[in-house]
Design an enzyme around this catalytic site. Structure first.
Site, mmCIF file in Angstrom:
data_model
loop_
_atom_site.group_PDB
_atom_site.id
_atom_site.type_symbol
_atom_site.label_atom_id
_atom_site.label_comp_id
_atom_site.label_asym_id
_atom_site.label_seq_id
_atom_site.Cartn_x
_atom_site.Cartn_y
_atom_site.Cartn_z
ATOM 1 N N THR A 11 37.209 -0.031 2.724
ATOM 2 C CA THR A 11 36.513 0.400 1.503
ATOM 3 C C THR A 11 36.889 1.832 1.121
ATOM 4 O O THR A 11 37.322 2.088 -0.008
ATOM 5 C CB THR A 11 34.985 0.304 1.722
ATOM 6 O OG1 THR A 11 34.698 -1.017 2.159
ATOM 7 C CG2 THR A 11 34.220 0.597 0.454
ATOM 8 N N VAL A 12 36.753 2.759 2.069
ATOM 9 C CA VAL A 12 37.002 4.165 1.718
ATOM 10 C C VAL A 12 38.501 4.427 1.556
ATOM 11 O O VAL A 12 38.925 5.098 0.596
ATOM 12 C CB VAL A 12 36.378 5.124 2.769
ATOM 13 C CG1 VAL A 12 36.631 6.571 2.389
ATOM 14 C CG2 VAL A 12 34.878 4.879 2.886
ATOM 15 N N LYS A 100 32.112 9.929 10.478
ATOM 16 C CA LYS A 100 31.088 10.811 11.090
ATOM 17 C C LYS A 100 30.997 10.634 12.600
ATOM 18 O O LYS A 100 30.661 11.570 13.316
ATOM 19 C CB LYS A 100 29.728 10.593 10.445
ATOM 20 C CG LYS A 100 29.146 9.219 10.670
ATOM 21 C CD LYS A 100 28.619 8.630 9.411
ATOM 22 C CE LYS A 100 28.985 7.179 9.345
ATOM 23 N NZ LYS A 100 28.909 6.571 8.057
ATOM 24 N N GLU A 124 34.669 16.576 4.754
ATOM 25 C CA GLU A 124 33.620 16.646 3.730
ATOM 26 C C GLU A 124 32.880 15.319 3.569
ATOM 27 O O GLU A 124 31.656 15.289 3.378
ATOM 28 C CB GLU A 124 34.247 17.052 2.380
ATOM 29 C CG GLU A 124 33.277 17.225 1.238
ATOM 30 C CD GLU A 124 32.217 18.278 1.529
ATOM 31 O OE1 GLU A 124 32.576 19.461 1.633
ATOM 32 O OE2 GLU A 124 31.027 17.917 1.661
ATOM 33 N N GLY A 129 28.432 11.422 1.915
ATOM 34 C CA GLY A 129 29.419 10.753 1.053
ATOM 35 C C GLY A 129 30.051 11.714 0.060
ATOM 36 O O GLY A 129 30.735 12.658 0.436
ATOM 37 N N LYS A 200 25.011 12.467 11.437
ATOM 38 C CA LYS A 200 25.152 13.388 10.296
ATOM 39 C C LYS A 200 24.348 14.676 10.508
ATOM 40 O O LYS A 200 24.845 15.766 10.225
ATOM 41 C CB LYS A 200 24.733 12.670 9.006
ATOM 42 C CG LYS A 200 25.715 11.551 8.625
ATOM 43 C CD LYS A 200 25.160 10.682 7.515
ATOM 44 C CE LYS A 200 26.146 9.609 7.088
ATOM 45 N NZ LYS A 200 25.533 8.587 6.212
HETATM 46 N N1 HSE Z 1 25.844 3.287 5.984
HETATM 47 C C1 HSE Z 1 25.876 4.599 5.428
HETATM 48 C C2 HSE Z 1 24.688 4.767 4.470
HETATM 49 C C3 HSE Z 1 27.184 4.819 4.729
HETATM 50 O O1 HSE Z 1 23.992 3.780 4.197
HETATM 51 O O2 HSE Z 1 24.416 5.858 4.024
HETATM 52 C C4 HSE Z 1 27.552 6.245 4.518
HETATM 53 O O3 HSE Z 1 27.729 6.937 5.696
#
Ligand code: HSE
Length: 403
Positions: A11-12, A100, A124, A129, A200
């Protein structure tokens, strides 16, 4: 012309390719030169896609190619992401990641390797996100002692809690709906148990205080026990329930946790709903600041990764990210941290007297929910609360207050 490689076309990673191709001109202007994607590393085939002809299954094609200046790591997971990123940094290539897990576990070491090789390791997209938070903390909030960081750091759980509050639904029902809509993973454990938010807040806290926070030492509680009834009580307290990752300083030590908390309407995080994320930072000079935006999703996350790629091209041969050292950040024993608690208890003979004799001064709450009573405690340590809780029969739930 700067040549880059993207490792992981999920995805990313596919979002990174899309951003680099769609915004090519504006990115070239800002980076000072055009960016060409020379390789995409993935074990899968993508026939008919724009990367069909640059796809490789061989990491060595990338690490051994002297033309590659910057690699993007969007594979996720620890292995082989860690080995690949480290090898690229050692080969004198910059690395930008959205991972992360990798940053929380090995950030200190990878930052050191990058420094030794005069390149950059940037991340970043690993927190919040698309929200700019790592670079602002590193470059803009540098005159302050950071006193508190509290973030709604997980979009999936924020979506679930918002729907539970708005529709009066049960956790399991909203989770299923979120999975059907693609907002929650089929295996939602990392999100709903708070593990994602834990990594995070570990990254943000390491960045704020310059030492490595071991995420495994952070008290972490998810949202699986939150019920629709809890929101009825929350409303009466002029509050809502949010999963937060938070850290602050008490007597020179860092207190960190991930847990659902009651947040009152005067807190800026109160209005952060659905899949949005926000990070509230309090500095000793700055006062309050809040960073808000899309904390997940293909293009917002990819936008943050590409901003890192541009940063590496603008700073060739200059290590700009000091980050944090491998020295361990001591955390205050969580049992010694203090707060107020909201408690629901099953009704039984003499229960109110028992609660009052154990907890003393309480704020009772009556929302007309049959068979139970509820109250809010005064501020006390986790240890003290747990000792008192043991003496009360029929505890249904307890949620921490942030006020
Ligand atoms: N699974 C994570 C969320 C994705 O729902 O925020 C982003 O790190």
């Amino acid at each position: 012309m700067s040549k880059v490689a993207v490792m992981g076309y999920g995805t990313v990673g596919s979002g990174v390719v899309e951003v680099l191709l769609n915004n090519r001109e504006v990115i070239a202007k800002r980076a000072g030169e055009d960016i060409e994607i020379k390789y995409v590393l993935d074990l899968r085939e993508f026939p008919g896609s724009p990367i069909e002809n640059i796809l490789t299954k061989e990491f060595n094609d990338i690490v051994n190619d002297p033309e590659i200046e910057t690699v993007v790591e969007t594979m996720g997971g620890l292995h082989p992401a860690y080995e690949f990123v480290k090898a690229c940094l050692e080969a004198g290539k910059n690395a930008c990641t959205s991972n992360k897990e990798l940053v929380a576990k090995h950030g200190d070491e990878l930052l050191k390797v990058a420094k030794e090789h005069n390149v950059n390791f940037l991340f970043e997209a690993s927190v919040g996100g698309g929200i700019p938070i790592i670079r602002p903390m590193k470059s803009s909030l540098t005159a302050d002692v950071i006193e508190e960081i509290t973030g709604i750091l997980n979009g999936t759980t924020n979506y679930i809690l918002t729907k539970m509050r708005d529709n009066g639904s049960a956790f399991e029902d909203v989770l299923k709906e979120a999975q059907d809509l693609g907002y929650a993973e089929r295996n939602p454990e990392a999100d709903v148990e708070g593990y994602d938010a834990c990594r995070k807040i570990a990254i943000l806290t390491s960045l704020a205080y310059g030492k490595k926070v071991d995420f495994e030492e952070i008290y972490t509680e998810g949202i699986t026990k939150i019920t629709a009834e809890d929101f009825i009580y929350a409303k009466n307290l002029d509050a809502t329930i949010k999963l937060v990752g938070t850290s602050h300083i008490v007597d020179g030590k860092v207190v960190a946790m991930v847990a659902p908390v009651l947040i009152r309407s005067d807190n800026p995080l109160y209005s952060v709903d659905d899949v949005f994320n926000a990070i509230y930072v309090r500095g000793n000079m700055l006062g309050d600041a809040m960073f808000y935006g899309k904390g997940a999703g293909k293009l917002p996350t990819a936008s943050a990764v590409v901003s890192d790629v541009i940063e590496t091209i603008k700073h060739k041969g200059i290590n700009v990210m000091s980050g944090w050292s491998s020295d361990k950040q001591e955390l205050l024993d969580f049992a010694d941290s203090s707060r107020r608690f909201f408690v629901r208890v099953k009704e039984s003979e003499g229960i109110v007297e028992k609660i009052m004799s154990v907890f003393g001064n309480i704020e009772p709450m009556d929302m007309g929910i049959a068979g139970e009573c509820a109250f809010v405690t005064t501020e006390m340590s986790e240890k003290e609360f747990n000792e008192k809780k043991e003496q009360i029969p029929g505890i249904i739930t307890r949620i921490r207050l942030s006020f």
